[in-house]
Write a protein that holds these residues in place. Sequence first.
Motif, PDB file in Angstrom:
ATOM      1  N   MET A  77       0.839  -1.063   0.045  1.00 11.69           N
ATOM      2  CA  MET A  77       0.185   0.502  -0.073  1.00 11.69           C
ATOM      3  C   MET A  77       0.609   1.405   0.320  1.00 11.69           C
ATOM      4  N   ALA A  78       0.595   1.724  -0.496  1.00 14.03           N
ATOM      5  CA  ALA A  78       1.548   3.511  -1.290  1.00 14.03           C
ATOM      6  C   ALA A  78       0.987   4.273   0.262  1.00 14.03           C
ATOM      7  N   PRO A  79       2.285   5.212   0.533  1.00 16.36           N
ATOM      8  CA  PRO A  79       2.003   5.802   1.991  1.00 16.36           C
ATOM      9  C   PRO A  79       0.978   6.548   1.335  1.00 16.36           C
ATOM     10  N   GLN A  80       0.314   7.284   2.633  1.00 13.74           N
ATOM     11  CA  GLN A  80      -0.110   8.954   2.382  1.00 13.74           C
ATOM     12  C   GLN A  80       0.839   9.913   2.455  1.00 13.74           C
ATOM     13  N   LYS A  81       0.486  11.031   2.199  1.00 11.22           N
ATOM     14  CA  LYS A  81       0.861  12.304   2.345  1.00 11.22           C
ATOM     15  C   LYS A  81       0.126  13.050   3.714  1.00 11.22           C
ATOM     16  N   LEU A  82       1.133  12.995   4.426  1.00 11.68           N
ATOM     17  CA  LEU A  82       1.293  14.100   4.935  1.00 11.68           C
ATOM     18  C   LEU A  82       1.557  15.266   5.479  1.00 11.68           C
ATOM     19  N   VAL A  83       0.887  16.433   5.708  1.00 10.88           N
ATOM     20  CA  VAL A  83       1.668  17.899   5.565  1.00 10.88           C
ATOM     21  C   VAL A  83       1.147  17.699   7.071  1.00 10.88           C
ATOM     22  N   VAL A  84       2.486  18.610   7.741  1.00 12.80           N
ATOM     23  CA  VAL A  84       2.581  18.933   9.098  1.00 12.80           C
ATOM     24  C   VAL A  84       2.777  20.871   9.059  1.00 12.80           C
ATOM     25  N   ILE A  85       1.910  21.326   9.893  1.00 14.24           N
ATOM     26  CA  ILE A  85       2.274  22.793  10.024  1.00 14.24           C
ATOM     27  C   ILE A  85       3.002  23.035  11.188  1.00 14.24           C
ATOM     28  N   GLY A  86       4.233  23.229  11.494  1.00 11.71           N
ATOM     29  CA  GLY A  86       5.046  23.757  12.668  1.00 11.71           C
ATOM     30  C   GLY A  86       5.464  22.656  12.870  1.00 11.71           C
ATOM     31  N   THR A  87       7.411  23.621  13.307  1.00  5.90           N
ATOM     32  CA  THR A  87       7.636  22.247  14.105  1.00  5.90           C
ATOM     33  C   THR A  87       8.231  22.579  15.218  1.00  5.90           C
ATOM     34  N   GLY A  88       7.275  22.905  16.165  1.00  5.27           N
ATOM     35  CA  GLY A  88       7.751  22.818  17.591  1.00  5.27           C
ATOM     36  C   GLY A  88       7.850  21.741  17.869  1.00  5.27           C
ATOM     37  N   VAL A 137       6.088  12.385   4.542  1.00  6.49           N
ATOM     38  CA  VAL A 137       5.586  14.052   5.703  1.00  6.49           C
ATOM     39  C   VAL A 137       6.219  15.106   4.813  1.00  6.49           C
ATOM     40  N   THR A 138       5.838  15.932   4.781  1.00  4.14           N
ATOM     41  CA  THR A 138       6.294  17.477   4.934  1.00  4.14           C
ATOM     42  C   THR A 138       5.813  18.259   5.280  1.00  4.14           C
ATOM     43  N   LEU A 139       7.231  19.086   5.437  1.00  8.82           N
ATOM     44  CA  LEU A 139       7.056  19.450   7.211  1.00  8.82           C
ATOM     45  C   LEU A 139       6.878  20.925   7.268  1.00  8.82           C
ATOM     46  N   PHE A 140       6.842  21.951   7.698  1.00  5.62           N
ATOM     47  CA  PHE A 140       6.146  24.128   6.610  1.00  5.62           C
ATOM     48  C   PHE A 140       6.853  24.271   8.150  1.00  5.62           C
ATOM     49  N   ASN A 141       7.615  25.043   8.201  1.00  4.24           N
ATOM     50  CA  ASN A 141       8.044  25.940   9.301  1.00  4.24           C
ATOM     51  C   ASN A 141       8.034  27.616   8.773  1.00  4.24           C
ATOM     52  N   GLU A 171      10.224  29.719  10.860  1.00  4.59           N
ATOM     53  CA  GLU A 171      11.259  29.445  11.250  1.00  4.59           C
ATOM     54  C   GLU A 171      12.226  28.744  10.302  1.00  4.59           C
ATOM     55  N   PRO A 172      13.608  29.780   9.968  1.00  2.00           N
ATOM     56  CA  PRO A 172      14.521  28.949   8.854  1.00  2.00           C
ATOM     57  C   PRO A 172      15.003  27.565   9.593  1.00  2.00           C
ATOM     58  N   ARG A 173      14.614  26.846  10.687  1.00  2.00           N
ATOM     59  CA  ARG A 173      14.857  25.672  11.279  1.00  2.00           C
ATOM     60  C   ARG A 173      13.889  24.463  11.494  1.00  2.00           C
ATOM     61  N   GLY A 174      14.679  23.377  12.642  1.00  2.00           N
ATOM     62  CA  GLY A 174      13.752  22.489  12.280  1.00  2.00           C
ATOM     63  C   GLY A 174      13.482  22.300  13.923  1.00  2.00           C
ATOM     64  N   CYS A 175      13.101  21.260  14.367  1.00  2.00           N
ATOM     65  CA  CYS A 175      12.624  21.094  15.861  1.00  2.00           C
ATOM     66  C   CYS A 175      14.470  21.252  17.213  1.00  2.00           C
ATOM     67  N   CYS A 193      11.509  18.986   3.884  1.00  2.00           N
ATOM     68  CA  CYS A 193      11.688  20.223   5.271  1.00  2.00           C
ATOM     69  C   CYS A 193      11.517  21.402   4.331  1.00  2.00           C
ATOM     70  N   ARG A 194      10.232  22.381   4.363  1.00  3.27           N
ATOM     71  CA  ARG A 194      10.010  23.563   3.451  1.00  3.27           C
ATOM     72  C   ARG A 194      10.254  24.217   5.431  1.00  3.27           C
ATOM     73  N   PHE A 195      11.216  24.296   5.320  1.00  4.19           N
ATOM     74  CA  PHE A 195      11.654  25.567   6.517  1.00  4.19           C
ATOM     75  C   PHE A 195      11.818  27.233   5.887  1.00  4.19           C
ATOM     76  N   GLY A 196      12.102  27.463   6.458  1.00  2.69           N
ATOM     77  CA  GLY A 196      12.213  29.444   6.192  1.00  2.69           C
ATOM     78  C   GLY A 196      10.602  29.466   5.634  1.00  2.69           C
TER      79      GLY A 196
END
Length: 814
Positions: free
Chosen positions: A1-12, A32-36, A38-42, A76-79
């Motif tokens: 089964m193909a993975p689903q697309k998960l988008v997370v807004i915020g890297t707190g 997983v696609t991660l937006f933030n 801030e120009p950095r991760g968690c 990672c879509r940081f910044g």
Amino acid sequence: MAPQKLVVIGTGMASGRLLEHLFEIAPGAYEVTLFNAEPRGCYNRIMLSPVLSGEKSFQEIVTHDEAWYEDHGVTCRFGERVTAVDRDRKVVVGEKGEVAYDKLVIATGSAPFIIPVPGKDLKGVVAYRDLEDTNAMIEAAGNPGSRAVVIGGGLLGLEAAAGLRLRGMEVTVLHLMGHLMERQLDASAGHLLKQDLERRGIEVMLQASTQEITGTGKVEAVKLADGTELKADIVVMAVGIRPETTVAKAAGLEVGRGMVVNAQMESVSDPDIYGLGECVEFDGAVFGLVAPLYDQAKVLAKTLAGEADAFTVRQLSTKLKVTGCDLFSAGDFNDGEGRQDIVFRDPARGVYKRLVIENDRLIGAVFYGDTADSNWFFGLIQTGEDISANRDTLIFGPAYQGGASVDPLAAVAALPDEAEICGCNGVCKGQIVTAIENGASDLAAVRAVTKASGSCGTCTGLVEQVLAVTLGDEFSMPAEQPMCGCTDLTHEDVRRLIKGQELKSMPAVWQAGAWKTPDGCHSCRPALNFYLLADWPVEYKDDPQSRFINERKHANIQKDGTFSVMPRMWGGITTPDELRAIADAADKYKVPTVKVTGGQRIDLLGIKGEDLPAIWADLNAAGMVSGHAYSKGLRTVKTCVGTDHCRFGTQDSTGLGIKLEKALWGSWTPHKVKLAVSGCPRNCAEATCKDVGVICVDSGYQIGVGGAAGMDLKETERLADAKTEEEAIELAIAFIQLYRENARYLDRPYKWLGKVGLPWVKARVVDDLAERRRLVDAFLLSQTIYQKDPWAEHVREQAERYAPIADITLEAAE
């Protein structure tokens, strides 16, 4: 089964914990696609305070680095800010393009509340929420003589104030209410906290209402409603937070105080959109502490994995460490009819405990200064058990229930399995015991399995005690960490090796200690250099390249690359000729800032590196020597005027201070050392919070040791009483030499004393006269070699040799 697309807004911290749980229980289920923004991760936002104060670097608090995201296939879509969510097309619109989703998590956290006063938008007005805010405060603190006003006397405000004060700023805290941290502390505990802050040099103004922030383009002052005006170079707003719901509102989701979710963390408006963290509202409540956010993350991970779970609001305790002061509060500690208080106060130790009892149940607790048994009391609040049988001894904690116990682990053994050990991660004693029974035999293993002690770290000692109780003889409290990655030896092992095998060079230590690197590193080389110098002052030659940059440059490097120059003033005494020489040097070298220090000296700030040899040549010619304000050695001997001028003085405190400074200056020690001599018990020289402090009395001199007045505030312990100046000087020298011979590098005397105990020191310095004489002789031998001004001998050759800064490798360790 193909993975689903998960988008997370915020890297707190909440979304970071969500991804950890999700990758663990459902690996490969999602791309997983991660937006933030801030120009950095968690990173661990709880630990921004140590970054502000300089105790930690940002890299030390990063939770997930680039390698972690890469290993788990996270895009990672940081910044990049999210500008919209198109629910019909199921796409997230970022500043740089769209991303489709099957499931969307909104974890946008909270936004600081900025009080709507004129001037709130001026440059220099900051909140305290992220790394950018922290860096702005650090930059402001880099300007000599700068002042900060912190608006808000809650946790964040006090942490900001403490960090800025440690960086040298004059700090005033403005708080609208009648006592600090009113949500966590009652008035009595809040009063103790205020006293502690003021002892640390932080001004606190209560019931202070801000009316206006003034300045031309940049903040210059804060005006209060009562007309008071406070100068300010930076204003920190720390008056509260609000859920950040901009994205949720724009997407048409139901928003009350926060984005409304159900017990599975699903938005009540859209089954494919979830909320997490400080931006959500559940059952009418919003959340600001990390513990419920981690609970939410665990539930949401199971929801996304198709497993059943539900978020519930559990009772929380607050166990905080603000500016070195231990605080704990839980339950309801407000006054009410039918409630009774049990209160314990020890003003000398700064300890306050209050228990609130209703219908023979513990319903609230507030502790200040001693929180060791707080988990046990919190358990009583949670279970609501009848405490009437133990009421008389309840305030003294679990070790005194059913008879006093001397076993330090008795309190932990008495905790029920449901007792919460790690509040941040919601880990109870039973979970830790289960992990131990399944093979987790040390702290790291328990942390990996349960995450206990993995956030703020305040429960680390308690987790180790659970290990000790559960494993018994199979567990020994953790050994000291190796001195660095180059060796498996601790600092103490290395000191014993140097003495026992009479090792007199670094290569000899590296060989005997089976070093893993050929030449050591920036961490072990300075320590080895000091240990060898302290033990073999004649045979070993100091290696300047194994010292920190300030010690190699013989001056304190400043943030802008300039240096400070601080001539020594014996006992705080100076002459017109010395003052003229300092003034002439300030004029000649265009010194931008001339500062009177707390150690009764004058600091010339902003000296260019190329001017150091010349300015010191002028100062040396005037008879002045380096104040060693940059060194791990004697800094100052602070004095009052004593019998020379003061009608209360009992002895010549100034003269004794000068004699002590002239005997001790130039000595290398494990860390900086400060002394003071007060001419009477009124203690104008503040001798009772120094590394060595002397109080003059009619009968002679009271010698105290092991004081502290930084983040930790500690009164000296009485070492001995001396009848003569000579005896007082001898005791001080012997104590410092014992410290030099035995302490771990970078341990202040009070930390070393905490390890070896004052009786051990007294037995050698006070009781054993032969050993005292040996210590004094050893110190004086070292002084014959190293007591010299670094600028007086071959100053220009030294400057040329150590001028380059680019090749220095030790800055990061300073």
